[in-house]
Scaffold this active site. Structure first.
Site, PDB file in Angstrom:
ATOM      1  N   ASP A  55      15.848 -11.837  -3.252  1.00 40.50           N
ATOM      2  CA  ASP A  55      17.147 -11.586  -3.788  1.00 40.50           C
ATOM      3  C   ASP A  55      17.918 -10.084  -3.296  1.00 40.50           C
ATOM      4  O   ASP A  55      19.014  -9.708  -3.276  1.00 40.50           O
ATOM      5  CB  ASP A  55      17.235 -11.638  -5.245  1.00 40.50           C
ATOM      6  CG  ASP A  55      17.442 -13.096  -5.684  1.00 40.50           C
ATOM      7  OD1 ASP A  55      17.601 -14.121  -4.886  1.00 40.50           O
ATOM      8  OD2 ASP A  55      17.136 -13.394  -6.951  1.00 40.50           O
ATOM      9  N   ARG A 115       6.832  -6.317   3.340  1.00 40.78           N
ATOM     10  CA  ARG A 115       5.636  -6.710   2.741  1.00 40.78           C
ATOM     11  C   ARG A 115       5.334  -6.940   1.223  1.00 40.78           C
ATOM     12  O   ARG A 115       5.533  -5.597   0.386  1.00 40.78           O
ATOM     13  CB  ARG A 115       4.410  -6.064   3.399  1.00 40.78           C
ATOM     14  CG  ARG A 115       3.035  -6.810   2.758  1.00 40.78           C
ATOM     15  CD  ARG A 115       1.697  -6.657   3.545  1.00 40.78           C
ATOM     16  NE  ARG A 115       1.388  -4.973   3.422  1.00 40.78           N
ATOM     17  CZ  ARG A 115       0.334  -4.540   4.167  1.00 40.78           C
ATOM     18  NH1 ARG A 115      -0.476  -5.427   4.752  1.00 40.78           N
ATOM     19  NH2 ARG A 115       0.022  -3.113   3.882  1.00 40.78           N
ATOM     20  N   HIS A 136       0.763  -1.177  -0.128  1.00 41.93           N
ATOM     21  CA  HIS A 136      -0.035  -0.042  -0.108  1.00 41.93           C
ATOM     22  C   HIS A 136       0.590   1.388  -0.013  1.00 41.93           C
ATOM     23  O   HIS A 136       0.387   2.377   0.603  1.00 41.93           O
ATOM     24  CB  HIS A 136      -0.891   0.140   1.194  1.00 41.93           C
ATOM     25  CG  HIS A 136      -1.883  -1.041   1.185  1.00 41.93           C
ATOM     26  ND1 HIS A 136      -2.953  -0.917   0.169  1.00 41.93           N
ATOM     27  CD2 HIS A 136      -2.123  -2.155   1.817  1.00 41.93           C
ATOM     28  CE1 HIS A 136      -3.852  -2.016   0.262  1.00 41.93           C
ATOM     29  NE2 HIS A 136      -3.319  -2.668   1.234  1.00 41.93           N
ATOM     30  N   GLU A 159      -6.715 -11.950   6.431  1.00 44.17           N
ATOM     31  CA  GLU A 159      -7.277 -10.530   6.447  1.00 44.17           C
ATOM     32  C   GLU A 159      -8.543 -10.548   5.630  1.00 44.17           C
ATOM     33  O   GLU A 159      -8.911  -9.919   4.883  1.00 44.17           O
ATOM     34  CB  GLU A 159      -6.635  -9.421   5.771  1.00 44.17           C
ATOM     35  CG  GLU A 159      -5.819  -9.895   4.761  1.00 44.17           C
ATOM     36  CD  GLU A 159      -4.616  -8.654   4.299  1.00 44.17           C
ATOM     37  OE1 GLU A 159      -4.713  -7.597   4.720  1.00 44.17           O
ATOM     38  OE2 GLU A 159      -3.797  -9.296   3.341  1.00 44.17           O
ATOM     39  N   ASP A 178      -8.875  -4.957   6.235  1.00 43.97           N
ATOM     40  CA  ASP A 178      -9.344  -5.632   5.216  1.00 43.97           C
ATOM     41  C   ASP A 178     -10.431  -6.846   5.690  1.00 43.97           C
ATOM     42  O   ASP A 178     -11.400  -7.052   5.069  1.00 43.97           O
ATOM     43  CB  ASP A 178      -8.508  -6.513   4.613  1.00 43.97           C
ATOM     44  CG  ASP A 178      -7.585  -5.444   3.511  1.00 43.97           C
ATOM     45  OD1 ASP A 178      -8.177  -4.913   2.675  1.00 43.97           O
ATOM     46  OD2 ASP A 178      -6.669  -5.185   3.480  1.00 43.97           O
TER      47      ASP A 178
END
Length: 252
Positions: free
Chosen positions: A83, A69, A44, A148, A174
């Site tokens: 990576d 996230r 977000h 969520e 959510d």
């Protein structure tokens, strides 16, 4: 000198803060706050791969555990995040056991998973300066999946039981929306669902966390036994404190 990787979330449970701005300066300020863990949000926030790398470097010298996230449960994107040197990966919108299994597989090299091998070219192994990285990579990672949605709560016991899921993180915002209570994270039915997911994670022996910027609600979740909790974000803290400061002077 041995290469020092970042702390794992499992060793830094407790109070967390959220980096949404993409600012390395903000990330470093929060990292020095005494928070146990820091969430760098690629879902977000306007944060891409290069910015995530900069944020990881900004907090590298602190004891805080950086959790990143990913925006979506995607094998190729998870590979790129790993990576970059992400060790604590949070995967949003995990609704089913199959979703959780896919996230775990994406985090590990064959034969356990499907992670592509490119460590010699990547920050994750510090460009092959971490001895035995390929063999030991799984021990340097934590997989945190997000519950969520109402569907995820219904499947919480199965999701938490997936081998390789290290922790569950509950997103009340959510969850409330999927239950028909948009913006009502403290609705009794939403709270019941959150507590149901907490109980499922604890029954499976997995760490469980939750997002709660309201202090009263955060303390209630801690009393309910969550292991880690996000209590504020850089942009939210700046907005609230600047509003309060200006209001004090405007009302003089």
């Amino acid at each position: 000198m041995p290469i020092q990787l970042s702390p794992l979330l499992r060793d830094k449970l407790g109070t967390g803060l959220w980096v949404c701005s993409g600012s390395p300066a903000a990330a470093e300020i929060l990292a020095g706050s005494g928070a146990d863990w820091l969430l760098i949000d690629g879902e977000h926030s306007p944060i891409g791969l290069e910015t995530i790398t900069s944020l990881l470097r900004a907090v590298q010298g602190y004891e805080v555990a950086p959790v990143v996230r990913v925006p979506v449960n995607d094998t190729a994107l998870i590979k790129q995040y790993l990576d970059l040197g992400v060790q604590n990966l949070m995967v949003p919108m995990v609704h089913t056991v199959a979703d959780a299994e896919a996230a775990v597989a994406a985090m590990h090299y064959p034969p356990r998973g499907v992670r592509g091998v490119g460590s010699a070219l990547a920050r994750s192994s510090r460009w092959n300066r971490v001895p035995g990285y390929l063999a030991d990579a799984s021990t340097t990672l934590n997989c945190i999946v997000q519950i969520e949605s109402r569907q995820a709560v219904d499947n919480a016991a199965g999701i938490a039981a997936v081998d390789g899921v290290d922790a569950i993180f509950i997103g009340p915002s959510d969850l409330a929306a999927t239950m028909g209570y948009l913006g009502q994270q403290s609705h009794p039915e939403v709270l019941d669902a959150v507590h149901s997911a907490i109980d499922a994670a604890r029954a499976a022996g997995k760490f469980v966390g939750v997002n709660a910027f309201d202090e009263t609600q955060a303390r209630a979740y801690l009393d309910a036994g969550v292991d880690f909790i996000a209590v504020g974000a850089d942009v939210q803290l700046l907005a609230k404190s600047s509003d309060a400061l200006v209001e004090r002077f405007n009302n003089d």
